[in-house]
Design a protein around this motif. Structure first.
Motif, PDB file in Angstrom:
ATOM      1  N   ALA A   1     -49.608  61.453  -1.097  1.00  0.00           N
ATOM      2  CA  ALA A   1     -48.188  61.810  -1.431  1.00  0.00           C
ATOM      3  C   ALA A   1     -48.023  61.901  -2.924  1.00  0.00           C
ATOM      4  CB  ALA A   1     -47.325  61.050  -0.499  1.00  0.00           C
ATOM      5  N   ILE A   2     -48.278  60.658  -3.404  1.00  0.00           N
ATOM      6  CA  ILE A   2     -47.937  60.443  -4.985  1.00  0.00           C
ATOM      7  C   ILE A   2     -48.701  61.535  -5.758  1.00  0.00           C
ATOM      8  CG2 ILE A   2     -48.239  58.832  -6.887  1.00  0.00           C
ATOM      9  CD1 ILE A   2     -47.801  56.567  -4.904  1.00  0.00           C
ATOM     10  N   THR A   3     -50.079  61.795  -5.494  1.00  0.00           N
ATOM     11  CA  THR A   3     -50.925  62.821  -6.009  1.00  0.00           C
ATOM     12  C   THR A   3     -50.134  64.129  -6.080  1.00  0.00           C
ATOM     13  OG1 THR A   3     -52.888  61.367  -5.774  1.00  0.00           O
ATOM     14  CG2 THR A   3     -53.172  63.743  -6.401  1.00  0.00           C
ATOM     15  N   SER A   4     -49.734  64.476  -4.699  1.00  0.00           N
ATOM     16  CA  SER A   4     -49.048  65.737  -4.537  1.00  0.00           C
ATOM     17  C   SER A   4     -47.871  65.761  -5.497  1.00  0.00           C
ATOM     18  CB  SER A   4     -48.805  65.994  -3.373  1.00  0.00           C
ATOM     19  OG  SER A   4     -48.085  67.230  -3.023  1.00  0.00           O
ATOM     20  N   ALA A   5     -46.887  65.045  -5.577  1.00  0.00           N
ATOM     21  CA  ALA A   5     -45.920  64.848  -6.212  1.00  0.00           C
ATOM     22  C   ALA A   5     -46.125  65.080  -7.843  1.00  0.00           C
ATOM     23  CB  ALA A   5     -45.008  63.847  -6.020  1.00  0.00           C
ATOM     24  N   GLN A   6     -47.218  64.323  -8.208  1.00  0.00           N
ATOM     25  CA  GLN A   6     -47.529  64.690  -9.723  1.00  0.00           C
ATOM     26  C   GLN A   6     -47.968  66.121 -10.038  1.00  0.00           C
ATOM     27  OE1 GLN A   6     -50.309  61.324  -9.844  1.00  0.00           O
ATOM     28  NE2 GLN A   6     -49.060  60.130 -10.903  1.00  0.00           N
ATOM     29  N   GLN A   7     -48.690  66.453  -9.103  1.00  0.00           N
ATOM     30  CA  GLN A   7     -49.322  67.831  -9.483  1.00  0.00           C
ATOM     31  C   GLN A   7     -48.003  68.800  -9.566  1.00  0.00           C
ATOM     32  OE1 GLN A   7     -52.066  68.337  -6.198  1.00  0.00           O
ATOM     33  NE2 GLN A   7     -53.843  67.717  -7.345  1.00  0.00           N
ATOM     34  N   ARG A   8     -47.063  68.753  -8.519  1.00  0.00           N
ATOM     35  CA  ARG A   8     -45.720  69.512  -8.414  1.00  0.00           C
ATOM     36  C   ARG A   8     -45.029  69.438  -9.751  1.00  0.00           C
ATOM     37  NH1 ARG A   8     -45.572  74.103  -5.583  1.00  0.00           N
ATOM     38  NH2 ARG A   8     -46.568  73.667  -3.681  1.00  0.00           N
ATOM     39  N   LEU A   9     -44.936  68.106 -10.201  1.00  0.00           N
ATOM     40  CA  LEU A   9     -44.170  67.957 -11.310  1.00  0.00           C
ATOM     41  C   LEU A   9     -44.783  68.695 -12.507  1.00  0.00           C
ATOM     42  CD1 LEU A   9     -42.731  64.367 -11.098  1.00  0.00           C
ATOM     43  CD2 LEU A   9     -41.501  66.339 -10.841  1.00  0.00           C
ATOM     44  N   SER A  10     -46.087  68.677 -12.619  1.00  0.00           N
ATOM     45  CA  SER A  10     -46.759  69.222 -14.059  1.00  0.00           C
ATOM     46  C   SER A  10     -46.713  70.605 -13.925  1.00  0.00           C
ATOM     47  CB  SER A  10     -48.290  68.878 -13.684  1.00  0.00           C
ATOM     48  OG  SER A  10     -48.865  69.708 -12.567  1.00  0.00           O
ATOM     49  N   LEU A  11     -45.924  71.250 -12.876  1.00  0.00           N
ATOM     50  CA  LEU A  11     -45.475  72.801 -12.965  1.00  0.00           C
ATOM     51  C   LEU A  11     -44.321  72.668 -13.740  1.00  0.00           C
ATOM     52  CD1 LEU A  11     -46.498  73.714  -9.303  1.00  0.00           C
ATOM     53  CD2 LEU A  11     -47.770  73.912 -11.378  1.00  0.00           C
ATOM     54  N   TYR A  12     -43.629  71.909 -14.083  1.00  0.00           N
ATOM     55  CA  TYR A  12     -42.287  72.099 -14.538  1.00  0.00           C
ATOM     56  C   TYR A  12     -42.241  71.385 -16.057  1.00  0.00           C
ATOM     57  CZ  TYR A  12     -40.313  73.043 -10.080  1.00  0.00           C
ATOM     58  OH  TYR A  12     -40.020  73.499  -8.804  1.00  0.00           O
ATOM     59  N   TYR A  13     -41.671  71.977 -16.989  1.00  0.00           N
ATOM     60  CA  TYR A  13     -41.564  71.568 -18.214  1.00  0.00           C
ATOM     61  C   TYR A  13     -40.310  70.500 -18.398  1.00  0.00           C
ATOM     62  CZ  TYR A  13     -45.123  75.132 -19.407  1.00  0.00           C
ATOM     63  OH  TYR A  13     -46.424  75.744 -19.433  1.00  0.00           O
ATOM     64  N   SER A  14     -39.387  71.109 -17.863  1.00  0.00           N
ATOM     65  CA  SER A  14     -37.953  70.424 -17.866  1.00  0.00           C
ATOM     66  C   SER A  14     -37.345  70.394 -16.514  1.00  0.00           C
ATOM     67  CB  SER A  14     -37.183  70.944 -19.149  1.00  0.00           C
ATOM     68  OG  SER A  14     -36.789  72.043 -18.653  1.00  0.00           O
ATOM     69  N   VAL A  15     -36.557  69.523 -16.303  1.00  0.00           N
ATOM     70  CA  VAL A  15     -35.616  69.655 -14.908  1.00  0.00           C
ATOM     71  C   VAL A  15     -34.679  70.847 -15.098  1.00  0.00           C
ATOM     72  CG1 VAL A  15     -34.091  68.385 -13.742  1.00  0.00           C
ATOM     73  CG2 VAL A  15     -35.889  67.212 -14.841  1.00  0.00           C
ATOM     74  N   PRO A  16     -34.610  71.743 -14.092  1.00  0.00           N
ATOM     75  CA  PRO A  16     -33.893  72.703 -14.152  1.00  0.00           C
ATOM     76  C   PRO A  16     -32.094  72.426 -14.327  1.00  0.00           C
ATOM     77  CG  PRO A  16     -35.396  72.917 -12.333  1.00  0.00           C
ATOM     78  CD  PRO A  16     -35.552  71.633 -12.948  1.00  0.00           C
ATOM     79  N   HIS A  17     -31.297  73.193 -14.923  1.00  0.00           N
ATOM     80  CA  HIS A  17     -30.065  72.935 -14.983  1.00  0.00           C
ATOM     81  C   HIS A  17     -29.222  72.247 -13.951  1.00  0.00           C
ATOM     82  CE1 HIS A  17     -29.280  76.867 -13.323  1.00  0.00           C
ATOM     83  NE2 HIS A  17     -28.119  76.543 -13.133  1.00  0.00           N
ATOM     84  N   ASN A  18     -29.642  72.639 -12.516  1.00  0.00           N
ATOM     85  CA  ASN A  18     -28.779  72.056 -11.576  1.00  0.00           C
ATOM     86  C   ASN A  18     -29.726  70.908 -10.789  1.00  0.00           C
ATOM     87  OD1 ASN A  18     -31.087  73.913 -10.908  1.00  0.00           O
ATOM     88  ND2 ASN A  18     -29.866  74.715  -8.972  1.00  0.00           N
TER      89      ASN A  18
END
Length: 151
Positions: free
Chosen positions: A73-90
């Motif tokens: 679960a942690i690895t999956s979360a890290q991989q998903r977060l690597s797709l984002y450069y910054s947190v969206p405005h909402n």
């Protein structure tokens, strides 16, 4: 054009409602699921570091099943977060991990045998003086037939 925009917005709202219903029904064993909620001005690097620290802590879990599901679960979360450069405005909400289905089994951890058959692939021929190329060709032909049969 305004009418088409309204349909698109209604479709997005419907998709979000369906996703929320699916998430409400999701259940996991112990720490096999992670809910990560990030406010709009949060930094992805800080959350990634926090997940890395949690990964180190989770690798000390004694139970093999719990440790693997938590680390997955942690690895999956890290991989998903690597797709984002910054947190969206909402903001950003991330749900990850292994869900348990109604029959008590984890998704992707179940197997169903559809058909069984035996495999009789020849090994390398060790004796000299007899056509090694012919034996190699027969081996490759039987392997090819096996691959076609399983596919």
């Amino acid at each position: 054009m305004v009418y088409g925009h309204k349909i698109d917005k209604n479709m997005e709202i419907w998709k979000i409602k369906q996703a929320i219903k699916a998430l409400e029904a999701a259940r996991g064993n112990g720490t096999s699921m992670i809910s990560l909620i990030m406010p709009p001005r949060d930094e992805i690097s800080i959350v990634t570091k926090m997940l890395g620290d949690e990964f180190g802590t989770a690798s000390k879990i004694e139970s093999t099943i719990n440790r693997r599901s938590h680390l997955g679960a942690i690895t999956s979360a890290q991989q998903r977060l690597s797709l984002y450069y910054s947190v969206p405005h909402n903001g950003l909400v991330l749900y990850t991990g292994t869900m348990v289905t109604k029959d008590g089994k984890g998704n992707g951890n179940t197997r169903e045998v559809l058909h069984k058959f035996t495999v009789d692939l020849p090994e390398k021929h060790g004796r000299g003086g007899q056509s090694p190329l012919r034996f190699a060709r027969l081996r490759m032909e039987k392997r090819h037939n096996y691959v076609r049969k399983t596919a």
